[in-house]
Design an enzyme around this catalytic site. Structure first.
Site, mmCIF file in Angstrom:
data_model
loop_
_atom_site.group_PDB
_atom_site.id
_atom_site.type_symbol
_atom_site.label_atom_id
_atom_site.label_comp_id
_atom_site.label_asym_id
_atom_site.label_seq_id
_atom_site.Cartn_x
_atom_site.Cartn_y
_atom_site.Cartn_z
ATOM 1 N N ASP A 69 -1.686 2.514 -3.156
ATOM 2 C CA ASP A 69 -0.844 2.751 -4.336
ATOM 3 C C ASP A 69 -1.604 2.431 -5.617
ATOM 4 O OD1 ASP A 69 1.316 3.650 -2.947
ATOM 5 O OD2 ASP A 69 2.403 1.754 -2.980
ATOM 6 N N THR A 76 7.907 1.539 17.218
ATOM 7 C CA THR A 76 7.022 0.725 18.076
ATOM 8 C C THR A 76 6.099 -0.158 17.232
ATOM 9 O OG1 THR A 76 5.270 2.382 18.055
ATOM 10 C CG2 THR A 76 6.955 2.602 19.778
ATOM 11 N N ASP A 135 -0.598 -3.131 -2.728
ATOM 12 C CA ASP A 135 -0.920 -1.998 -1.857
ATOM 13 C C ASP A 135 -2.138 -1.275 -2.422
ATOM 14 O OD1 ASP A 135 0.769 0.136 0.237
ATOM 15 O OD2 ASP A 135 -0.922 0.862 -0.955
HETATM 16 N N1 URA Z 1 -2.466 -2.960 2.956
HETATM 17 C C1 URA Z 1 -2.493 -3.067 1.609
HETATM 18 O O1 URA Z 1 -2.729 -2.096 0.913
HETATM 19 N N2 URA Z 1 -2.260 -4.269 1.054
HETATM 20 C C2 URA Z 1 -2.003 -5.381 1.781
HETATM 21 O O2 URA Z 1 -1.819 -6.449 1.215
HETATM 22 C C3 URA Z 1 -1.987 -5.245 3.185
HETATM 23 C C4 URA Z 1 -2.212 -4.031 3.747
#
Ligand code: URA
Length: 210
Positions: free
Chosen positions: A204, A109, A201
């Site tokens: 990360d 979804t 991210d």
């Molecule tokens: N979440 C992230 O960690 N990086 C992005 O660019 C977008 C969402």
């Protein structure tokens, strides 16, 4: 706060943000910089806290001196990347109460689904600062704020490191009462929802996962 969006253009914030954006920056340095920027952003997001005065005694005389008044603060981290910002904000406001909202994205979804929700009591009487480094599509942040309102929160600010215009627009549509404080309004989202130019991210990069 008067403005729906405040971009903190302070030289220290912008310098540290550039270091964070660089892909060669290590996990340890990224996390340290995030903590430092979080403190500087916390300074801005608390700028309009209500004040009163109290009588104190300095070594020399009695004086009326400013002190925070009224509403207690609640910091709410949107898991997991919110925790990186939370650490810095807590350093500056160590007595704030802390809550957590965990959301994941249902791959069919594409909607956010709650897997964890634990927030301080008496949310109605508190100034709530929700923290998440990346305001991208806005789906999860907007949903987290809806959950906080359902739990009674009435006075909410949203603190992020980077915002995309798409996320800011969505937040304004759904929660026009929630002001956003960020270090940068970036250009756009790419086709998979990453902020451009962004920093990748955030979770990360701060936790060394991939
Ligand atoms: N979440 C992230 O960690 N990086 C992005 O660019 C977008 C969402």
């Amino acid at each position: 706060m008067k403005n729906h969006l405040t971009v903190v253009n302070h030289p220290l914030v912008q310098h540290k943000l550039t270091l964070m954006r660089e892909k060669k920056t290590s996990t340890a340095v990224f996390r340290q910089l995030l903590k430092e920027i979080a403190m500087l952003l916390a300074y801005e997001v608390t700028r309009d806290l209500e004040m009163t005065t109290k009588t104190i005694e300095t070594p020399l005389q009695e004086t009326e001196s400013p002190t925070l008044k009224g509403k207690k603060l609640a910091l709410v981290s949107i898991l997991r990347a919110g925790n990186g910002l939370l650490d810095g904000v807590l350093e500056l406001i160590p007595s704030a109460r802390v809550g957590f909202v965990g959301l994941y994205r249902d791959e069919e979804t594409l909607q956010p689904v709650q897997y964890y929700f634990k927030v301080p009591t008496e949310l109605t009487d508190r100034r709530v600062i929700a923290v998440d480094p990346m305001l991208a599509t806005g789906n999860s942040s907007v949903h987290a704020i809806t959950l906080l309102k359902e739990a009674g929160a009435k006075d909410i600010r949203f603190l992020c490191l980077l915002a995309a215009p798409e996320g800011v627009k969505r937040m304004k549509e759904v929660h026009p009462d929630v002001s956003i404080v960020t270090a940068s309004l970036d250009e756009r989202l790419n086709e998979v929802g990453y902020i451009i130019p962004g920093l990748g991210d955030a979770g990360d990069r701060m936790f060394g996962t991939k």
